[in-house]
Scaffold this active site. Structure first.
Site, mmCIF file in Angstrom:
data_model
loop_
_atom_site.group_PDB
_atom_site.id
_atom_site.type_symbol
_atom_site.label_atom_id
_atom_site.label_comp_id
_atom_site.label_asym_id
_atom_site.label_seq_id
_atom_site.Cartn_x
_atom_site.Cartn_y
_atom_site.Cartn_z
ATOM 1 N NE ARG A 61 4.287 -6.772 5.913
ATOM 2 C CZ ARG A 61 4.614 -6.603 7.239
ATOM 3 N NH1 ARG A 61 5.305 -7.503 8.112
ATOM 4 N NH2 ARG A 61 4.664 -5.202 7.938
ATOM 5 C CD GLU A 98 0.343 2.388 12.068
ATOM 6 O OE1 GLU A 98 0.688 1.875 10.994
ATOM 7 O OE2 GLU A 98 -0.641 2.731 12.419
#
Ligand code: AMP
Length: 174
Positions: A61, A98
């Protein structure tokens, strides 16, 4: 267009890609031409006088705004990619995400010591991804590194993990 409208355009997906992660879906922001234009202009304005020579976008992204920003800043674009995607000689760095572990790679001839680099990714969470990217860019001994994110998740304190010599700026904070 203002930052509140941009914020509202980002879709929140609970429990994706696994339970407990609240995924910020930037595709709903980028699909709106007014939001996309505003976001690009705001980030461009922040860095237009910084002398950026290369924008480094993080897969995948980070490629979307990264490419547009490089073009507007008259800078080159350098991809940092997931393992096995870059065809020539690479430097590699593993890091914690994460949600899991990953590795990032950059071409060995991507940057030079006189480059002023803007690292861009869509989102700063724990800071593991961008820290690995900074380590890769530091291998080239570049003159300055900046880091920019469309979105920063303040509650994860990723900023504290990033090398203090790297100025960090994010457009949107949650
Ligand atoms: P981190 O290394 O924890 O800072 O994670 C940042 C990277 O993981 C970025 O490339 C993001 O695209 C992705 N990411 C992490 N958490 C999220 C989230 N909650 N929503 C969307 N993308 C995320």
């Amino acid at each position: 267009m203002d930052l509140d409208q941009v914020k509202k355009s980002i879709r929140n997906i609970p429990d994706y890609p696994k339970p407990g992660i609240h995924f910020k879906d930037v595709s709903t922001a980028y699909q709106n031409s007014d939001v996309f234009n505003f976001v690009v202009t705001e980030i461009y304005d922040k860095y237009k006088n910084a002398g950026i020579t290369k924008v480094v976008g993080i897969e995948s992204r980070g490629f979307i705004l990264g490419g547009v920003l490089a073009n507007k800043l008259h800078a080159g674009f350098i991809p940092i990619r997931k393992p096995g995607k870059l065809p020539a000689k690479i430097f590699s760095k593993s890091y914690q995400l994460e949600y899991g572990f990953d590795t990032l790679e950059i071409h060995q001839d991507a940057l030079e010591s006189n480059d002023v680099v803007l690292i861009h990714d869509d989102l700063l969470a724990t800071g593991g991804t961008v820290s690995a990217a900074i380590e890769l860019v530091n291998l080239f001994g570049v003159s300055q590194i900046y880091a920019n994110f469309f979105i920063e998740l303040d509650f994860l304190h990723g900023l504290g993990k990033i090398d203090s010599s790297v100025p960090v700026w994010s457009l949107i904070h949650f």
